[in-house]
Design a protein around this motif. Structure first.
Motif, PDB file in Angstrom:
ATOM      1  N   VAL A  80      -1.859  -6.811   3.959  1.00 52.87           N
ATOM      2  CA  VAL A  80      -1.668  -5.476   3.392  1.00 52.87           C
ATOM      3  C   VAL A  80      -1.076  -4.504   4.417  1.00 52.87           C
ATOM      4  CG1 VAL A  80      -2.882  -3.477   2.451  1.00 52.87           C
ATOM      5  CG2 VAL A  80      -3.413  -5.749   1.624  1.00 52.87           C
ATOM      6  N   ASN A 139       0.857  -1.175   0.000  1.00 52.92           N
ATOM      7  CA  ASN A 139       0.000   0.000   0.000  1.00 52.92           C
ATOM      8  C   ASN A 139       0.892   1.223   0.000  1.00 52.92           C
ATOM      9  OD1 ASN A 139      -2.472   1.418   0.048  1.00 52.92           O
ATOM     10  ND2 ASN A 139      -3.332  -0.146   1.375  1.00 52.92           N
ATOM     11  N   TYR A 140       0.326   2.356  -0.319  1.00 48.07           N
ATOM     12  CA  TYR A 140       1.144   3.572  -0.397  1.00 48.07           C
ATOM     13  C   TYR A 140       0.243   4.794  -0.378  1.00 48.07           C
ATOM     14  CZ  TYR A 140      -0.428   4.104  -5.214  1.00 48.07           C
ATOM     15  OH  TYR A 140      -1.211   4.271  -6.322  1.00 48.07           O
ATOM     16  N   ILE A 150       0.873  -0.856  -6.098  1.00 45.14           N
ATOM     17  CA  ILE A 150       0.761  -2.027  -5.229  1.00 45.14           C
ATOM     18  C   ILE A 150       1.270  -3.255  -5.991  1.00 45.14           C
ATOM     19  CG2 ILE A 150      -0.937  -3.533  -4.103  1.00 45.14           C
ATOM     20  CD1 ILE A 150      -2.519  -0.898  -3.508  1.00 45.14           C
TER      21      ILE A 150
END
Lengths: 188, 388
Positions: free
Chosen positions: A187, A89-90, A136
């Motif tokens: 995640v 994730n970002y 991702i």
């Protein structure tokens, strides 16, 4: 938890009601032994985590306990972690120019799920990849600061700057992306 | 433990603004507190104890302000308690005050929460003075992306929440943002702050305070205006980070909601709650909390937004006051949710009053979506039973 909306502008001719006043307080945080092992590892180019003997979850930086099982973890639970992994994730942050903020351009912060035996590093910097290409499933590897220049001054007991001063950031390995269904349950 | 009903008989808030440079920090809290006392028909001397909450001290750089503000809060020589639970603190503070009444410790408690964001920098505070700080939006953005991906929600849901709450704020004279020309287009075209959150999908930075006067059944009988009754309170927390944590639907939030509903006798929250003030600092948190607190089923929260159910005129109005998206004095933001819920069941919400509201939810969350505080308030002690 806020953004400045330009709904009310400040009148330059209005009397001064508030002034910024900067002051400094210097202190040194005493690092607890479990974090000290972690920072010693980083200085030597190793990422050290703790794996809970009961649930198998890997904590990085190690905490000395597993909050799920409420068990103490010790040096016996230490595992050396991979310095490669995938982006799970970002976010891309447009920086607010508060005092001390050095960033001026949008930057990405990514969560990296490390290769086996696992462990998750959050809020990591990405190097050499334009922010619009961060995605991702992308595979990354750590870019270490040269050994003689490494410092752990920024690392505190509360996981502040989880590897700052030792890992400069993460760059793309160029390997194919990993499909999200392979890490959907990991995640965060 | 003895448990007696707690009534909210006085509610006050300041006009929330980007910069309240007309008042000092103590002046700001007094403004809200005085209004709450006036509403309750009381003087400062009638108060037995004060419970104060605000977000972390580095936000203004004034450490332990409860000590220096004791005089301003009328608390000299009286019990004064400070509460800390990050962004949820305003809610938690109200709950602590309610417990002092419910357990018979005090008879009249003043509870106050505030933030004066213009006198500091919250993002600097959250960054611990470091460069590269991301603010709360940077922490929450990946979780919102995850919600969007897993729920299949269309991207305009966030924009719709942003518009709805700002339109509601136009009916609330205390609300900070008064964006008369807000539109889907404007939200969509506003700068991307923390992808996927646009500028206009984010809360403002506000100065403001909120206060309430709480009392027991006898006190409620003497109050000049109809009270709101505290029917249930719940608090839960979890660690902000551990492997396997689901920050999109945190377990603490699920459990907090269920304990709250059980304790209030609510079996079907969507049908039995008339209006909800939910802590939504970024637009996507409306559908996320509707699902995260089991008001909507999995993947159905965004459909409530899309169908208009969460509008003031819908079957489950969310944030008729304009919510955190319209006013965000951080420490007070949670208490404002609790107070606005109480205003609704008193029928005292003015232009943003929801018709026939007798049961309302006040909600706050904080930290890395790890602290939860909620209460259910009613127009009467049996309001839930009457709401079948």
């Amino acid at each position: 938890m806020s953004a400045s909306l330009p709904d009310e502008t400040i009148d330059p001719n209005a009397p001064v009601a508030n002034m910024d006043y900067f002051m400094a307080l210097e202190f040194k945080e005493t690092i607890c032994p479990v974090v000290q092992r972690y920072t010693d590892g980083l200085l030597a180019g190793k990422i050290i985590g703790h794996r809970c003997s009961q649930c198998g979850l890997v904590y990085v930086p190690p905490r000395g306990y597993c909050p799920i099982d409420v068990l103490e973890t010790t040096e016996e639970d230490e595992v050396e972690l991979a310095d490669r992994g995938i982006v799970t994730n970002y976010t891309v942050v447009t920086p607010v120019q508060y005092y001390g903020q050095e960033a001026t351009e949008p930057f990405a912060k990514v969560s990296v799920l490390l290769d086996e035996p696992g462990g998750m590093l959050s809020l990591q910097d990405v190097l050499e990849v334009p922010v619009e290409q961060v995605r991702i499933g992308m595979r990354l590897e750590a870019v270490w600061v040269p050994e003689s220049d490494r410092t752990v001054e920024e690392i505190g007991n509360r996981s502040w700057g989880s590897a700052d001063g030792c890992i400069l950031g993460w760059r793309a390995t160029g390997e194919p992306d990993v499909p999200p269904d392979q890490f959907n349950d990991r995640v965060f | 433990m003895s448990h007696q009903p707690c009534a909210i008989i006085g509610i006050g808030q300041t006009k929330h603004k980007k910069r309240r440079d007309d008042v000092s920090l103590p002046g700001l809290v007094r403004e809200a507190a005085q209004r709450a006392l006036d509403d309750a028909g009381m003087n400062w001397s009638d108060i037995d104890a004060v419970v104060l909450g605000k977000a972390p001290d580095p936000f203004e750089g004034v450490m332990m302000p409860e000590l220096s503000m004791a005089d301003a809060l009328g608390a000299a020589g009286k019990p004064l308690m400070r509460v800390h639970t990050a962004g949820s603190v305003g809610g938690t503070t109200a709950i602590v005050a309610a417990h002092l009444i419910e357990n018979g410790i005090h008879e009249r408690v003043l509870t106050v929460a505030y933030e004066k964001q213009a006198e500091g920098n919250a993002q600097w505070g959250l960054a611990g003075g470091r460069s590269g700080g991301m603010g709360a939006g940077g922490i929450f953005a990946p979780w919102m992306r995850s919600y969007i991906q897993h729920s299949g929600a269309p991207e305009d849901i966030g924009w719709k929440v942003a518009v709805k709450d700002r339109k509601n704020a136009l009916k609330n004279p205390y609300a900070h943002l008064q964006l008369k020309d807000i539109s889907i287009e404007k939200v969509k075209e506003s700068p991307m702050l923390w992808e996927p959150i646009h500028f206009l999908e984010s809360c403002p930075s506000s100065d403001g305070a909120c206060a309430m006067v709480l009392t027991n059944e006898d006190g409620a009988k003497r109050a000049p205006k109809p009270p709101a009754w505290v029917l249930a309170t719940a608090m839960r927390s979890e660690l902000g980070q551990f492997p396997g944590r689901d920050p999109v639907r945190p377990q603490a939030g699920v459990e907090c909601a269920h304990i709250l509903y059980d304790s209030a006798g609510i079996t079907d929250p969507r049908a039995q709650i008339d209006v909800a003030e939910i802590y939504v600092p970024f637009s996507w948190y409306e559908p996320m909390w509707l699902e995260g607190h089991d008001i909507a089923g999995p993947g159905e929260g965004w459909q409530m937004t899309e169908s208009g159910a969460t509008e003031i005129t819908g079957d489950f109005p969310v944030n008729p006051s304009g919510g955190v998206l319209s006013s965000n004095p951080i420490g007070a933001s949670g208490m404002l949710r609790f107070a606005e819920a109480a205003l609704q069941v008193r029928g005292a919400a003015g232009e943003h009053q929801v018709d026939d509201a007798t049961v309302a939810l006040g909600h706050a969350y904080g930290g890395a979506a790890q602290y939860f505080s909620m209460w259910i308030v009613g127009a009467s002690l049996d309001a839930v039973a009457q709401n079948k």
